[in-house]
Design a protein around this motif. Structure first.
Motif, PDB file in Angstrom:
ATOM      1  N   PRO A  33       0.826  -1.214   0.000  1.00 44.42           N
ATOM      2  CA  PRO A  33       0.000   0.000   0.000  1.00 44.42           C
ATOM      3  C   PRO A  33       0.859   1.262   0.000  1.00 44.42           C
ATOM      4  CG  PRO A  33       0.162  -0.849   2.210  1.00 44.42           C
ATOM      5  CD  PRO A  33       0.885  -1.831   1.322  1.00 44.42           C
ATOM      6  N   SER A  34       0.230   2.377  -0.248  1.00 45.76           N
ATOM      7  CA  SER A  34       0.861   3.683  -0.097  1.00 45.76           C
ATOM      8  C   SER A  34       0.762   4.056   1.383  1.00 45.76           C
ATOM      9  CB  SER A  34       0.120   4.714  -0.956  1.00 45.76           C
ATOM     10  OG  SER A  34       0.596   6.009  -0.698  1.00 45.76           O
ATOM     11  N   VAL A  35       1.899   4.466   1.984  1.00 42.87           N
ATOM     12  CA  VAL A  35       1.917   4.785   3.416  1.00 42.87           C
ATOM     13  C   VAL A  35       2.361   6.233   3.610  1.00 42.87           C
ATOM     14  CG1 VAL A  35       2.901   4.220   5.669  1.00 42.87           C
ATOM     15  CG2 VAL A  35       2.462   2.395   4.010  1.00 42.87           C
ATOM     16  N   LYS A  36       1.568   7.000   4.322  1.00 45.89           N
ATOM     17  CA  LYS A  36       1.882   8.387   4.691  1.00 45.89           C
ATOM     18  C   LYS A  36       2.077   8.447   6.199  1.00 45.89           C
ATOM     19  CE  LYS A  36       0.993   9.733   0.499  1.00 45.89           C
ATOM     20  NZ  LYS A  36       2.010   9.425  -0.444  1.00 45.89           N
ATOM     21  N   ILE A  37       3.041   9.267   6.654  1.00 48.05           N
ATOM     22  CA  ILE A  37       3.332   9.342   8.085  1.00 48.05           C
ATOM     23  C   ILE A  37       3.430  10.787   8.562  1.00 48.05           C
ATOM     24  CG2 ILE A  37       4.478   7.100   8.226  1.00 48.05           C
ATOM     25  CD1 ILE A  37       7.164   8.546   8.060  1.00 48.05           C
ATOM     26  N   SER A  38       3.265  10.972   9.873  1.00 50.43           N
ATOM     27  CA  SER A  38       3.397  12.267  10.524  1.00 50.43           C
ATOM     28  C   SER A  38       3.968  12.029  11.920  1.00 50.43           C
ATOM     29  CB  SER A  38       2.030  12.929  10.628  1.00 50.43           C
ATOM     30  OG  SER A  38       2.106  14.134  11.342  1.00 50.43           O
ATOM     31  N   VAL A  39       4.920  12.865  12.348  1.00 49.25           N
ATOM     32  CA  VAL A  39       5.615  12.682  13.624  1.00 49.25           C
ATOM     33  C   VAL A  39       5.044  13.601  14.701  1.00 49.25           C
ATOM     34  CG1 VAL A  39       7.850  12.844  14.806  1.00 49.25           C
ATOM     35  CG2 VAL A  39       7.753  12.093  12.422  1.00 49.25           C
ATOM     36  N   SER A  40       4.878  13.052  15.914  1.00 51.30           N
ATOM     37  CA  SER A  40       4.494  13.839  17.093  1.00 51.30           C
ATOM     38  C   SER A  40       5.522  13.591  18.183  1.00 51.30           C
ATOM     39  CB  SER A  40       3.125  13.411  17.621  1.00 51.30           C
ATOM     40  OG  SER A  40       2.122  13.683  16.699  1.00 51.30           O
ATOM     41  N   SER A  41       6.108  14.672  18.717  1.00 52.34           N
ATOM     42  CA  SER A  41       7.054  14.484  19.824  1.00 52.34           C
ATOM     43  C   SER A  41       6.265  14.224  21.097  1.00 52.34           C
ATOM     44  CB  SER A  41       7.955  15.700  19.990  1.00 52.34           C
ATOM     45  OG  SER A  41       7.199  16.820  20.381  1.00 52.34           O
ATOM     46  N   GLY A  42       6.871  13.504  22.000  1.00 54.03           N
ATOM     47  CA  GLY A  42       6.192  13.177  23.251  1.00 54.03           C
ATOM     48  C   GLY A  42       6.440  14.226  24.311  1.00 54.03           C
ATOM     49  N   GLY A  43       5.420  14.569  25.038  1.00 57.25           N
ATOM     50  CA  GLY A  43       5.554  15.448  26.191  1.00 57.25           C
ATOM     51  C   GLY A  43       6.156  16.809  25.897  1.00 57.25           C
ATOM     52  N   SER A  44       7.223  17.156  26.650  1.00 56.45           N
ATOM     53  CA  SER A  44       7.795  18.495  26.574  1.00 56.45           C
ATOM     54  C   SER A  44       9.020  18.586  25.669  1.00 56.45           C
ATOM     55  CB  SER A  44       8.179  18.947  27.991  1.00 56.45           C
ATOM     56  OG  SER A  44       9.182  18.090  28.517  1.00 56.45           O
ATOM     57  N   GLN A  45       9.295  17.557  24.882  1.00 56.99           N
ATOM     58  CA  GLN A  45      10.472  17.619  24.012  1.00 56.99           C
ATOM     59  C   GLN A  45      10.297  18.731  22.985  1.00 56.99           C
ATOM     60  OE1 GLN A  45      10.858  13.670  22.423  1.00 56.99           O
ATOM     61  NE2 GLN A  45      12.205  13.048  24.087  1.00 56.99           N
ATOM     62  N   GLU A  46      11.320  19.531  22.838  1.00 58.54           N
ATOM     63  CA  GLU A  46      11.281  20.666  21.917  1.00 58.54           C
ATOM     64  C   GLU A  46      12.329  20.482  20.832  1.00 58.54           C
ATOM     65  OE1 GLU A  46       9.064  23.107  21.927  1.00 58.54           O
ATOM     66  OE2 GLU A  46       8.086  22.312  23.704  1.00 58.54           O
ATOM     67  N   PHE A  47      12.140  19.525  19.974  1.00 59.05           N
ATOM     68  CA  PHE A  47      13.071  19.319  18.875  1.00 59.05           C
ATOM     69  C   PHE A  47      12.325  18.735  17.688  1.00 59.05           C
ATOM     70  CE2 PHE A  47      13.410  14.715  18.952  1.00 59.05           C
ATOM     71  CZ  PHE A  47      13.029  14.399  20.239  1.00 59.05           C
ATOM     72  N   VAL A  48      12.984  18.751  16.550  1.00 55.99           N
ATOM     73  CA  VAL A  48      12.386  18.248  15.321  1.00 55.99           C
ATOM     74  C   VAL A  48      13.058  16.938  14.939  1.00 55.99           C
ATOM     75  CG1 VAL A  48      12.038  18.714  12.877  1.00 55.99           C
ATOM     76  CG2 VAL A  48      11.844  20.564  14.530  1.00 55.99           C
ATOM     77  N   VAL A  49      12.263  15.946  14.610  1.00 51.03           N
ATOM     78  CA  VAL A  49      12.760  14.662  14.140  1.00 51.03           C
ATOM     79  C   VAL A  49      12.164  14.418  12.769  1.00 51.03           C
ATOM     80  CG1 VAL A  49      12.757  12.175  14.535  1.00 51.03           C
ATOM     81  CG2 VAL A  49      12.973  13.714  16.459  1.00 51.03           C
ATOM     82  N   ASN A  50      13.003  14.087  11.809  1.00 50.34           N
ATOM     83  CA  ASN A  50      12.518  13.705  10.485  1.00 50.34           C
ATOM     84  C   ASN A  50      12.279  12.206  10.470  1.00 50.34           C
ATOM     85  OD1 ASN A  50      12.759  16.304   9.255  1.00 50.34           O
ATOM     86  ND2 ASN A  50      14.962  15.999   9.257  1.00 50.34           N
ATOM     87  N   ALA A  51      11.247  11.780   9.764  1.00 48.98           N
ATOM     88  CA  ALA A  51      10.937  10.356   9.668  1.00 48.98           C
ATOM     89  C   ALA A  51      10.674   9.994   8.219  1.00 48.98           C
ATOM     90  CB  ALA A  51       9.719  10.021  10.515  1.00 48.98           C
TER      91      ALA A  51
END
Length: 80
Positions: A33-51
């Motif tokens: 299948p075609s898969v689309k994703i979106s990232v959510s940081s947990g709690g109070s983390q203030e940084f960007v993660v690419n996935a």
């Protein structure tokens, strides 16, 4: 969820201090299948993660992030 031959599976993958996770589909896709994703940081983390989706088959897919993190990746897989 199924609509006129289309299968849609949605969910969330939890990352607990790791950078790689795999999700096994509960739906029965006949091909990858075609898969689309979106990232959510947990709690109070203030940084960007690419996935990125690094592998997809009819039974599972894998996600790799740019850094280990605590948070989640929401996904939507659409196929038949």
């Amino acid at each position: 969820m199924t609509t006129a031959g289309t299968i849609i599976e949605e969910g969330e993958i939890t990352f607990s201090g790791v950078a790689n996770e795999t999700h096994n589909f509960s739906s029965s896709f006949t091909s990858s299948p075609s898969v689309k994703i979106s990232v959510s940081s947990g709690g109070s983390q203030e940084f960007v993660v690419n996935a990125v989706v690094t592998a997809v088959s009819s039974t599972s897919f894998s996600v790799t992030t740019s850094s280990s993190f605590f948070g989640s990746v929401q996904f939507r897989a659409v196929g038949s």
